[in-house]
Design an enzyme around this catalytic site. Structure first.
Site, PDB file in Angstrom:
ATOM      1  N   GLY A 244      33.446 -48.339 -22.043  1.00  0.00           N
ATOM      2  CA  GLY A 244      32.112 -48.788 -22.388  1.00  0.00           C
ATOM      3  C   GLY A 244      31.132 -48.922 -21.251  1.00  0.00           C
ATOM      4  N   PRO A 281      37.694 -45.100 -20.061  1.00  0.00           N
ATOM      5  CA  PRO A 281      36.359 -44.527 -19.870  1.00  0.00           C
ATOM      6  C   PRO A 281      36.240 -43.167 -20.545  1.00  0.00           C
ATOM      7  CG  PRO A 281      37.695 -44.113 -17.943  1.00  0.00           C
ATOM      8  CD  PRO A 281      38.536 -44.969 -18.862  1.00  0.00           C
ATOM      9  N   GLY A 282      35.106 -42.912 -21.143  1.00  0.00           N
ATOM     10  CA  GLY A 282      34.825 -41.586 -21.694  1.00  0.00           C
ATOM     11  C   GLY A 282      33.530 -41.071 -21.106  1.00  0.00           C
ATOM     12  N   TYR A 324      21.226 -41.723 -32.510  1.00  0.00           N
ATOM     13  CA  TYR A 324      20.884 -43.075 -32.075  1.00  0.00           C
ATOM     14  C   TYR A 324      19.839 -43.093 -30.958  1.00  0.00           C
ATOM     15  CZ  TYR A 324      25.340 -41.889 -29.678  1.00  0.00           C
ATOM     16  OH  TYR A 324      26.373 -41.258 -29.037  1.00  0.00           O
ATOM     17  N   CYS A 350      15.702 -27.256 -39.694  1.00  0.00           N
ATOM     18  CA  CYS A 350      14.732 -27.682 -40.706  1.00  0.00           C
ATOM     19  C   CYS A 350      14.899 -29.165 -41.030  1.00  0.00           C
ATOM     20  CB  CYS A 350      14.901 -26.829 -41.959  1.00  0.00           C
ATOM     21  SG  CYS A 350      13.533 -26.995 -43.121  1.00  0.00           S
ATOM     22  N   GLU A 351      14.668 -30.011 -40.038  1.00  0.00           N
ATOM     23  CA  GLU A 351      14.723 -31.471 -40.166  1.00  0.00           C
ATOM     24  C   GLU A 351      13.716 -32.066 -39.180  1.00  0.00           C
ATOM     25  OE1 GLU A 351      16.700 -33.337 -42.100  1.00  0.00           O
ATOM     26  OE2 GLU A 351      18.291 -31.956 -42.737  1.00  0.00           O
TER      27      GLU A 351
END
Length: 426
Positions: A244, A281-282, A324, A350-351
């Site tokens: 994190g 950890p990522g 997010y 198409c958004e």
């Protein structure tokens, strides 16, 4: 720090020109730096090694969900890195990349019986249990195999933190782990079973955390629980502290604490417990080790002055901004002189959600120019899809002056061939 720098006026990944990658592979394409992966792991490893009395032989178990490319995993495996996995597929990837099972942790709030069985059969280091019903199911699966897998109970410390509500995992209403009192009861239940071996506690409170205070508070909950369980005569030899810790995405965000400060805090909290710590950890390892390379299709200039920079990369290639509101620095690969002007950076999907940034100041750009989304090595390609029937984005790994395509872009024919028509439609 990363290894993407301007050389002779053009952005390079280590010793490789991004223009040459785009010419050979096309765009959009992810490009990863081996040197950055090695550097980030080395910093974290050295920081943990500085506290052997408090952290033991700390395991750094890379969170595979951040970037599961086999070549990325294999690069980390050669450094001695472990893996934090959340599915059978991720366990298989870690094993295929050369990470030994005794360095693999299995997490996840919804493991199936088949996944639990696979984890046991693979001989993983530990399985993190997240509910009473999961403990019961694991005991049944282990009993059928005459196995006694090592487990940790994942605690929800009611301390949530992270860069966005959707990546906060330790709060009251989050689905992960169990409250402290329930975790203590589950640990005692597990210790009474002949089919599992409880070895420790685990927690993970969120992602992109830029303040050590919530992490320290969560670690202290685990410390107090360890002392309580030992007071009942139970053995607690491991604490899985999750991951994190945030990375510097720039964009006005304050710099996160250093790996050294993070490990020093963990060592201070765990001092005297005599446990072996694990860290997961990522983003910390992978984010700034990768960029998304894209080409400008056109610039739409409205009469009201709004300027849209239309790229060939889209939300299906890099989901984070739409998912997010994530911020990525966008830089030209070959900068042109001139003043910066505000642009809305968008893709061709198409958004309306296919928008990477609003009113972002950018230097002069023209159709055909290349741009790079920085800090895109984590939660980028791994979340990509073929929405709008766009081919899945390829991935390239660079190591000094050499590079290789480590996931190919499928052709339209390959995409269509994966979907056989129902026999009555032939």
């Amino acid at each position: 720090m990363h290894h993407f720098d301007l050389k002779a006026g053009s952005l390079h990944a280590e010793g490789v020109s991004l223009e040459s990658v785009a010419e050979a592979v096309g765009t959009p394409v992810y490009v990863y730096s081996s040197a950055t992966l090695r550097r980030h792991y080395g910093l974290l490893r050295d920081a943990a090694n500085a506290w052997p009395d408090a952290l033991g032989e700390a395991l750094i178990a890379y969170a595979v969900k951040a970037n599961s490319n086999l070549s990325v995993l294999a690069t980390l495996a050669r450094l001695g890195c472990g893996a934090d996995t959340v599915s059978e597929g991720e366990i298989r990837r870690a094993l295929a990349a050369g990470i030994p099972p005794e360095r693999i942790i299995v997490s996840g709030v919804g493991k199936t019986d088949a996944e639990l069985a696979f984890a046991i059969d693979s001989g993983v280091r530990q399985i993190n249990i997240e509910s009473a019903v999961e403990l019961d199911r694991l005991i049944a699966v282990a009993a059928a195999r005459s196995a006694t897998p090592a487990i940790a109970i994942r605690v929800n410390p009611r301390i949530g933190a992270g860069g966005h509500a959707k990546i906060t995992t330790g709060g009251d209403t989050d689905k992960f782990g169990v409250p402290v009192a329930e975790a203590l009861d589950l640990y005692a239940r597990a210790a009474a079973s002949p089919h599992v071996t409880p070895v420790g506690l685990a927690c993970h409170i969120g992602s992109q955390i830029t303040d050590l205070a919530p992490l320290e508070a969560a670690f202290r909950v685990l410390r107090d629980m360890t002392l309580s369980l030992r007071g009942q005569g139970l053995t607690v030899s491991r604490l899985d502290l999750g991951g994190g810790l945030g990375v510097p995405y720039v964009g006005g965000q304050s710099d996160p604490p250093s790996p050294a400060a993070y490990m020093a805090m963990a060592a201070r909290v765990l001092d005297g417990l005599g446990v072996e710590a694990a860290f997961e950890p990522g983003r910390l390892l992978a984010a700034n080790a990768g960029i998304l390379l894209s080409r400008v299709i056109q610039i739409n200039q409205r009469t009201d002055g709004r300027r849209f920079l239309v790229l060939d990369a889209a939300m299906n290639d890099l989901m984070r901004p739409a998912l997010y509101d994530a911020w990525h620095e966008v830089v030209p690969v070959r900068p042109r002189p001139g003043d910066a002007r505000p642009h809305d950076i968008v893709g061709p999907v198409c958004e309306t959600g296919d928008t990477f940034a609003r009113d972002r100041p950018l230097p002069p750009l023209e159709a055909g120019d290349l741009v790079a989304f920085m800090g895109a090595g984590a939660y980028g390609a791994v979340m990509a899809s073929e929405y709008n029937s766009r081919p899945l984005v390829p991935e390239v790994l660079v190591d000094d002056s050499r590079w290789a395509v480590v996931r190919e872009r499928p052709s339209y024919e390959q995409m269509l061939d994966r979907e056989p028509k129902a026999d009555w439609l032939q």
